[in-house]
Design a protein around this motif. Sequence first.
Motif, PDB file in Angstrom:
ATOM      1  N   LYS A 106      40.752  48.741  74.225  1.00 22.47           N
ATOM      2  CA  LYS A 106      39.842  49.724  74.820  1.00 22.47           C
ATOM      3  C   LYS A 106      40.230  49.933  76.277  1.00 22.47           C
ATOM      4  O   LYS A 106      40.315  48.979  77.053  1.00 22.47           O
ATOM      5  N   THR A 130      38.785  48.587  80.468  1.00 26.46           N
ATOM      6  CA  THR A 130      37.989  47.382  80.257  1.00 26.46           C
ATOM      7  C   THR A 130      38.737  46.155  80.782  1.00 26.46           C
ATOM      8  O   THR A 130      39.907  46.215  81.151  1.00 26.46           O
ATOM      9  N   TYR A 149      31.684  46.222  78.710  1.00 28.53           N
ATOM     10  CA  TYR A 149      32.351  45.905  77.440  1.00 28.53           C
ATOM     11  C   TYR A 149      32.530  44.397  77.370  1.00 28.53           C
ATOM     12  O   TYR A 149      33.231  43.803  78.202  1.00 28.53           O
ATOM     13  N   ASP A 150      31.869  43.786  76.417  1.00 29.47           N
ATOM     14  CA  ASP A 150      31.879  42.326  76.296  1.00 29.47           C
ATOM     15  C   ASP A 150      33.086  41.878  75.464  1.00 29.47           C
ATOM     16  O   ASP A 150      33.027  41.780  74.244  1.00 29.47           O
ATOM     17  N   TRP A 151      34.185  41.587  76.172  1.00 29.05           N
ATOM     18  CA  TRP A 151      35.405  41.222  75.469  1.00 29.05           C
ATOM     19  C   TRP A 151      35.280  39.885  74.726  1.00 29.05           C
ATOM     20  O   TRP A 151      35.902  39.692  73.687  1.00 29.05           O
ATOM     21  N   GLU A 165      33.583  40.839  71.442  1.00 26.77           N
ATOM     22  CA  GLU A 165      34.389  41.753  70.637  1.00 26.77           C
ATOM     23  C   GLU A 165      35.660  41.068  70.124  1.00 26.77           C
ATOM     24  O   GLU A 165      36.080  41.286  68.977  1.00 26.77           O
TER      25      GLU A 165
END
Length: 300
Positions: free
Chosen positions: A113, A116, A124-126, A129
């Motif tokens: 993404k 991010t 955006y919570d890597w 994810e």
Amino acid sequence: MPLLRLFVPLTLVFALACDKSTPATPALTPPPAAIPSGEPPAPEPAPAAAAAPQEPAIAPATPEPAPAEVAAAPSGPRKVLVLGDSLAATGFGAMLEKKLDEHPDIECFRKAKSATGLARPDFYDWESEAKKAVDQRKPDLVVIIMGGNDGQDLTTKTGKGKRVAWKSDGWNDAYKARVADFLGEISAEGRKVLWLGLPRTGTTSFEQKLTTIRDVQSQALADFGDAGVYLDTTPFITDSAGELIDSATIGKRKAQALREEDGIHFTMAGSEFFADKVYPEVLRVLGVDDATTEAKKPQK
């Protein structure tokens, strides 16, 4: 007549005497040794038995070492998952996925993404994810390229609470801890991680940020242990003098520019050039040999 009768017996006696054989001389037996009175005679010692011939000593055979245990070969293709920001979302990520997926012993997936990183989990919570992607794909190796957007304040997942200001004394330690937490989420079950160092760019101010981010990421990977590898990609895009390579010949095509006008993102030619450099490093960490295949795998 009396004389005749006397003569006959005498003649007979003489004849009988002459006819007898001379007796053999008896064998002489030595006298027994003197035996003290009152003690029984000692038994004669038995003749010593002849000693059996001795076989030559044979050294015991050296035991052969037990055969080393050989790890079972994977039952199917090795799985690779590529994670990252715009570098993974655009040309480079697509090129690397294509090259890996064409290998007969590799199956590659990609989740990316743009814009991010690990600094803004409220955007955006890597961690979350990446864990979902790992649980779904169950890769043997995770390839990561991200951090270009992390030169800013570190926020919480909710976006609330205290931030860690960029360039503050605590930023490096806080970012390193965030990288370590991210690695912890994706490295279970003996999985390996290959973290690609951010490629050098042609912008001075942006490079100052990336220098700090690269240093912290490499430190976090060093602390992570043998399961993690940090790959410095600088030699891939610089010449012997350490200067950035602006163009290169890709395949049979003439020299082409490797960067977009912003000096940061790769052109399609640059993406292919960079993927060609990273590809063998992925194979090395994964532990598979290079291979070329004419037939393409069906699309996933």
